[in-house]
Design an enzyme around this catalytic site. Sequence first.
Site, PDB file in Angstrom:
ATOM      1  N   SER A  13      41.329 101.556   9.000  1.00  0.00           N
ATOM      2  CA  SER A  13      40.008 102.125   9.293  1.00  0.00           C
ATOM      3  C   SER A  13      39.679 101.913  10.759  1.00  0.00           C
ATOM      4  O   SER A  13      40.246 101.050  11.436  1.00  0.00           O
ATOM      5  CB  SER A  13      38.919 101.475   8.418  1.00  0.00           C
ATOM      6  OG  SER A  13      38.729 100.113   8.776  1.00  0.00           O
ATOM      7  N   ARG A  15      36.188 101.795  13.552  1.00  0.00           N
ATOM      8  CA  ARG A  15      34.748 101.591  13.591  1.00  0.00           C
ATOM      9  C   ARG A  15      34.276 101.601  15.030  1.00  0.00           C
ATOM     10  O   ARG A  15      35.034 101.248  15.938  1.00  0.00           O
ATOM     11  CB  ARG A  15      34.358 100.274  12.914  1.00  0.00           C
ATOM     12  CG  ARG A  15      34.952  99.051  13.545  1.00  0.00           C
ATOM     13  CD  ARG A  15      35.130  97.937  12.530  1.00  0.00           C
ATOM     14  NE  ARG A  15      36.118  98.271  11.536  1.00  0.00           N
ATOM     15  CZ  ARG A  15      37.426  98.032  11.658  1.00  0.00           C
ATOM     16  NH1 ARG A  15      37.904  97.462  12.740  1.00  0.00           N
ATOM     17  NH2 ARG A  15      38.262  98.373  10.721  1.00  0.00           N
ATOM     18  N   HIS A 228      44.787  95.251  22.732  1.00  0.00           N
ATOM     19  CA  HIS A 228      45.414  94.893  21.466  1.00  0.00           C
ATOM     20  C   HIS A 228      44.350  94.174  20.650  1.00  0.00           C
ATOM     21  O   HIS A 228      43.764  93.188  21.114  1.00  0.00           O
ATOM     22  CB  HIS A 228      46.629  93.992  21.687  1.00  0.00           C
ATOM     23  CG  HIS A 228      47.338  93.637  20.417  1.00  0.00           C
ATOM     24  ND1 HIS A 228      48.176  92.567  20.312  1.00  0.00           N
ATOM     25  CD2 HIS A 228      47.311  94.215  19.189  1.00  0.00           C
ATOM     26  CE1 HIS A 228      48.648  92.494  19.068  1.00  0.00           C
ATOM     27  NE2 HIS A 228      48.132  93.494  18.378  1.00  0.00           N
ATOM     28  N   ASP A 229      44.088  94.640  19.436  1.00  0.00           N
ATOM     29  CA  ASP A 229      42.975  94.084  18.668  1.00  0.00           C
ATOM     30  C   ASP A 229      43.116  92.581  18.448  1.00  0.00           C
ATOM     31  O   ASP A 229      42.110  91.860  18.380  1.00  0.00           O
ATOM     32  CB  ASP A 229      42.773  94.828  17.349  1.00  0.00           C
ATOM     33  CG  ASP A 229      44.024  94.953  16.498  1.00  0.00           C
ATOM     34  OD1 ASP A 229      45.052  94.311  16.818  1.00  0.00           O
ATOM     35  OD2 ASP A 229      43.987  95.699  15.498  1.00  0.00           O
ATOM     36  N   THR A 230      44.353  92.085  18.379  1.00  0.00           N
ATOM     37  CA  THR A 230      44.524  90.643  18.210  1.00  0.00           C
ATOM     38  C   THR A 230      44.101  89.893  19.465  1.00  0.00           C
ATOM     39  O   THR A 230      43.544  88.795  19.382  1.00  0.00           O
ATOM     40  CB  THR A 230      45.979  90.296  17.859  1.00  0.00           C
ATOM     41  OG1 THR A 230      46.386  91.076  16.738  1.00  0.00           O
ATOM     42  CG2 THR A 230      46.127  88.826  17.519  1.00  0.00           C
ATOM     43  N   THR A 252      44.878  93.570   7.813  1.00  0.00           N
ATOM     44  CA  THR A 252      46.101  94.159   7.283  1.00  0.00           C
ATOM     45  C   THR A 252      47.286  93.239   7.559  1.00  0.00           C
ATOM     46  O   THR A 252      48.186  93.082   6.730  1.00  0.00           O
ATOM     47  CB  THR A 252      46.337  95.541   7.911  1.00  0.00           C
ATOM     48  OG1 THR A 252      45.220  96.389   7.586  1.00  0.00           O
ATOM     49  CG2 THR A 252      47.611  96.165   7.398  1.00  0.00           C
ATOM     50  N   GLY A 395      38.820  90.282   8.931  1.00  0.00           N
ATOM     51  CA  GLY A 395      38.394  90.718   7.604  1.00  0.00           C
ATOM     52  C   GLY A 395      38.632  89.703   6.506  1.00  0.00           C
ATOM     53  O   GLY A 395      37.909  89.678   5.505  1.00  0.00           O
TER      54      GLY A 395
END
Length: 475
Positions: A13, A15, A228-230, A252, A395
Amino acid sequence: MKSYAAVDLGASSGRVMVGRVGPDSLELAEAHRFVNRPVRVPEGLRWDVLALYAGVLDGLRAAGQVDSVGIDSWAVDYGLLDADGALLGNPVHYRDSRTEGVAEKVWATVPAADLYAATGLQYAPFNTLYQLVAEQVTDAERLLLIPDLLTYWLTGEQGTELTNASTTQLIDPRTRDWSYDIASRLGIDLGLFAPLRQPGDPAGVLRPEVLEETGLRGPVPVTAVGSHDTASAVAAVPAAGGERFGYICTGTWSLAGLELDAPVLTEESRAANFTNELGLDGTVRYLRNIMGLWLLQECVRAWGEPELGALLLEAAKAPALRSVVDASDPVFLAPGRMPERIAEACRASGQPVPRTPGEITRCILDSLALAHRKAIEEARRLADRPVDVVHVVGGGTRNALLCQLTADACGLPVVAGPTEAAALGNVLVQARTHGLVGDLADGRALLTRTQPLTRYEPQGDTAPWRAAQARLATR
């Protein structure tokens, strides 16, 4: 107070979040959320990047007037552009099968040990390096990683943000620049990449067409964040100054490890498959990739999307550590038949086969907690760094059972939160660019004061976890 739009794209997803930041305040609200649904076409698995871009535009419209925009996403994947800047087909999904057997071809030219010594990156079959060798790019003028591609469409300016570039296996973590020798030996043209950007660098302003479509008043700058989201999530770990912490970014994937000042490039580290990715302010994210909640997401999809709360209640009643699987096993990488594959792995290892959704869910959560324990334990040994507390962000913080099991498995307190860590890290970099937040420690202190956190104390002895880890190691 200033407002920042954080575009945060995950594997399932996307956002657009709006962060409002003041001298001693940090508020985050969701403006728009949309599905990221890959598409399987005859040539393989592809990202629907046009739908993602449409979701970004819808989100910016819903966000209203903001002072800056930043984009982060998953790593390794990219889009190819022609000489006119047009996209050459939908980007290939990292779970596509095209890189099967490619690593062995690469290692025939650059042995795995040499590759690790030069780049510090763990082996994963989908690393950008392997994708490029598989694709043998000949007709493109430019390669843009996913967040850089979307930034280009918003601004018309091209760049390659460093934290995400460090996942390509083409960056030297010591110099924080390209590994020219590795690229040359493998015939990879680094000229495909746009110039490197640092988190906090300007990345252009929204194009007039974007302003018109979103209703925003210009100029609206776009800021390079830890794309990078991490990298953004680790920047939002609410660790106190001087705290000796490990972290687990859950979603994920689970990314479990330590924040270091320098990479660990030993042969032992390579054998343990730890990666050295780059973070903010000269830091190194020393971590291991674990399959994460992907295992549960795929099972829930196979079961027809049952209510998650009821499923977790059923899992909590199931026997602990009855059956566990290796949550880092590539056998679980591809989508489809996840409940059956978990059952097959248990059967093959001589363990009781979980049969009900509750039993399978408990197997997954026990296995993830066990993988978290092993990663934190090995990271602190390989880096020679003590760990007193584990921060869980992302999450997975919504999953109280997983957080408690992780505390029990590690034998350490777990501090869970914030949930939207990647978006918050994204916002903090933008706010720092505007002078509202200081260095990494200042941002973390602000998070600790303003975000809800939950602490889980370890319960019971770690002996059953040690026994499960030993049992799994012998299978």
